[in-house]
Design a protein around this motif. Structure first.
Motif, PDB file in Angstrom:
ATOM      1  N   SER A  23      39.591  42.193  38.824  1.00 11.30           N
ATOM      2  CA  SER A  23      38.630  41.333  38.128  1.00 11.30           C
ATOM      3  C   SER A  23      38.052  40.326  39.103  1.00 11.30           C
ATOM      4  O   SER A  23      38.765  39.813  39.972  1.00 11.30           O
ATOM      5  CB  SER A  23      39.303  40.572  36.979  1.00 11.30           C
ATOM      6  N   ASN A  24      36.765  40.042  38.944  1.00 11.67           N
ATOM      7  CA  ASN A  24      36.070  39.005  39.703  1.00 11.67           C
ATOM      8  C   ASN A  24      35.562  37.958  38.725  1.00 11.67           C
ATOM      9  O   ASN A  24      35.334  38.250  37.546  1.00 11.67           O
ATOM     10  CB  ASN A  24      34.873  39.576  40.461  1.00 11.67           C
ATOM     11  N   GLY A  49      38.268  37.133  43.309  1.00 10.63           N
ATOM     12  CA  GLY A  49      38.738  38.210  42.461  1.00 10.63           C
ATOM     13  C   GLY A  49      39.840  38.991  43.122  1.00 10.63           C
ATOM     14  O   GLY A  49      40.128  38.821  44.299  1.00 10.63           O
ATOM     15  N   GLY A  50      40.465  39.852  42.357  1.00 10.57           N
ATOM     16  CA  GLY A  50      41.529  40.672  42.904  1.00 10.57           C
ATOM     17  C   GLY A  50      42.208  41.520  41.868  1.00 10.57           C
ATOM     18  O   GLY A  50      41.772  41.623  40.720  1.00 10.57           O
ATOM     19  N   LYS A  51      43.303  42.107  42.293  1.00 12.81           N
ATOM     20  CA  LYS A  51      44.070  43.079  41.528  1.00 12.81           C
ATOM     21  C   LYS A  51      44.714  42.449  40.294  1.00 12.81           C
ATOM     22  O   LYS A  51      45.318  41.388  40.356  1.00 12.81           O
ATOM     23  CB  LYS A  51      45.144  43.659  42.450  1.00 12.81           C
ATOM     24  N   GLN A  52      44.585  43.154  39.192  1.00 12.87           N
ATOM     25  CA  GLN A  52      45.187  42.717  37.933  1.00 12.87           C
ATOM     26  C   GLN A  52      46.682  43.007  37.954  1.00 12.87           C
ATOM     27  O   GLN A  52      47.112  44.072  38.391  1.00 12.87           O
ATOM     28  CB  GLN A  52      44.522  43.457  36.776  1.00 12.87           C
ATOM     29  N   SER A  57      45.832  40.063  31.184  1.00 15.24           N
ATOM     30  CA  SER A  57      44.543  40.619  30.771  1.00 15.24           C
ATOM     31  C   SER A  57      43.572  40.560  31.950  1.00 15.24           C
ATOM     32  O   SER A  57      43.768  39.797  32.906  1.00 15.24           O
ATOM     33  CB  SER A  57      43.965  39.824  29.592  1.00 15.24           C
ATOM     34  N   ALA A  58      42.506  41.356  31.874  1.00 14.85           N
ATOM     35  CA  ALA A  58      41.492  41.343  32.931  1.00 14.85           C
ATOM     36  C   ALA A  58      40.865  39.956  33.050  1.00 14.85           C
ATOM     37  O   ALA A  58      40.613  39.468  34.157  1.00 14.85           O
ATOM     38  CB  ALA A  58      40.431  42.405  32.650  1.00 14.85           C
ATOM     39  N   ALA A  59      40.616  39.301  31.918  1.00  9.67           N
ATOM     40  CA  ALA A  59      40.021  37.958  31.937  1.00  9.67           C
ATOM     41  C   ALA A  59      40.972  36.950  32.577  1.00  9.67           C
ATOM     42  O   ALA A  59      40.559  36.117  33.398  1.00  9.67           O
ATOM     43  CB  ALA A  59      39.649  37.527  30.525  1.00  9.67           C
ATOM     44  N   ASP A  60      42.263  37.005  32.211  1.00  6.40           N
ATOM     45  CA  ASP A  60      43.238  36.093  32.818  1.00  6.40           C
ATOM     46  C   ASP A  60      43.338  36.327  34.323  1.00  6.40           C
ATOM     47  O   ASP A  60      43.513  35.381  35.101  1.00  6.40           O
ATOM     48  CB  ASP A  60      44.609  36.255  32.174  1.00  6.40           C
ATOM     49  N   CYS A  61      43.227  37.583  34.747  1.00  6.61           N
ATOM     50  CA  CYS A  61      43.253  37.919  36.163  1.00  6.61           C
ATOM     51  C   CYS A  61      42.097  37.222  36.892  1.00  6.61           C
ATOM     52  O   CYS A  61      42.295  36.637  37.964  1.00  6.61           O
ATOM     53  CB  CYS A  61      43.159  39.428  36.339  1.00  6.61           C
ATOM     54  N   ALA A  62      40.907  37.279  36.321  1.00  5.65           N
ATOM     55  CA  ALA A  62      39.736  36.664  36.961  1.00  5.65           C
ATOM     56  C   ALA A  62      39.934  35.161  37.142  1.00  5.65           C
ATOM     57  O   ALA A  62      39.647  34.601  38.203  1.00  5.65           O
ATOM     58  CB  ALA A  62      38.485  36.946  36.134  1.00  5.65           C
ATOM     59  N   VAL A  63      40.454  34.497  36.124  1.00  4.83           N
ATOM     60  CA  VAL A  63      40.682  33.048  36.177  1.00  4.83           C
ATOM     61  C   VAL A  63      41.766  32.723  37.209  1.00  4.83           C
ATOM     62  O   VAL A  63      41.624  31.799  38.020  1.00  4.83           O
ATOM     63  CB  VAL A  63      41.052  32.505  34.781  1.00  4.83           C
ATOM     64  N   ARG A  64      42.867  33.475  37.195  1.00  2.00           N
ATOM     65  CA  ARG A  64      43.962  33.255  38.153  1.00  2.00           C
ATOM     66  C   ARG A  64      43.490  33.454  39.582  1.00  2.00           C
ATOM     67  O   ARG A  64      43.744  32.627  40.462  1.00  2.00           O
ATOM     68  CB  ARG A  64      45.132  34.202  37.850  1.00  2.00           C
TER      69      ARG A  64
END
Length: 157
Positions: A23-24, A49-52, A57-64
Motif C-alpha cells: 500500500s502507498n 508505502g510498502g508491504k502489507q 488492512s491495506a489502509a492501515d498498512c498505508a498509514v503505518r
C-alpha cells in the motif's frame, strides 16, 4: 537492507516469483504539496508505502508505512486505485525475490509530525506539483501521482 533493482517494461526482466500486497499513501498538505521520500535502495523519489503485514488492512498498512518512512502521521481521505502491472518487476538481491508490482494507493492528509530521514529514506520533503518534473521519480510512481493530479481515479489497472 539488500539491493533492489526495478524493471519496468524491460523484456530482459526476470520472471516474477512472488506477488505481495503493498500500500502507498499519497499525502497532500494544505498548500497542495505532495509528501515524497527518497529511497535509500534506489535513490529515486517515491510515495511512502510498502508491504502489507498479516493481520493488517491495506489502509492501515498505508498509514503505518507513511509514518515509518517519513515521520508524518496522516489519515486516509480517499482511494486512488489498485496498481498491478505485470511489466513492473522488483528484484531483491538479498533473497532472489522477483516481485510483480501490486499496490493499493490511498489518498491522505497530514495530521502531524516532521519529515524525518530513516533507514529507508535519506530525504523526505513536501513537493509542489509544479516542481515534480525536477525529481527522479520511478515511472510507476509518476503514473500514480499523475493520475491523482489529473483526476483519473479510482484507477483499477
Amino acid at each position: 537492507m539488500g539491493g533492489r533493482t526495478e524493471y519496468y517494461g524491460d523484456p530482459a526482466a526476470p520472471a516474477a516469483n512472488s506477488l505481495v500486497p503493498a500500500s502507498n499513501l499519497l499525502v497532500q498538505d494544505q498548500d497542495g504539496a505532495i509528501l515524497l521520500q527518497r529511497r535509500r535502495d534506489t535513490g529515486q523519489w517515491a510515495l511512502p508505502g510498502g508491504k502489507q503485514d498479516i493481520g493488517e488492512s491495506a489502509a492501515d498498512c498505508a498509514v503505518r508505512e507513511c509514518a515509518e518512512e517519513t515521520g508524518i502521521k496522516a489519515e486516509i481521505t480517499g482511494f486512488l486505485g489498485v496498481y498491478s502491472n505485470p511489466a513492473h518487476i522488483v528484484v531483491y538481491s538479498s533473497n532472489g525475490e522477483a516481485r510483480q508490482q501490486f499496490e493499493a494507493v490511498y489518498l491522505g492528509r497530514p495530521l502531524g509530525g516532521t519529515p524525518t530521514v530513516n533507514d529507508e529514506a535519506d530525504d523526505v520533503r513536501w513537493v509542489l506539483p509544479a516542481d515534480l518534473a525536477a525529481y527522479d521519480i520511478h515511472p510507476s510512481m509518476r503514473q500514480q501521482i499523475g493520475d491523482y493530479l489529473s483526476g483519473r481515479y479510482p484507477y483499477l489497472g
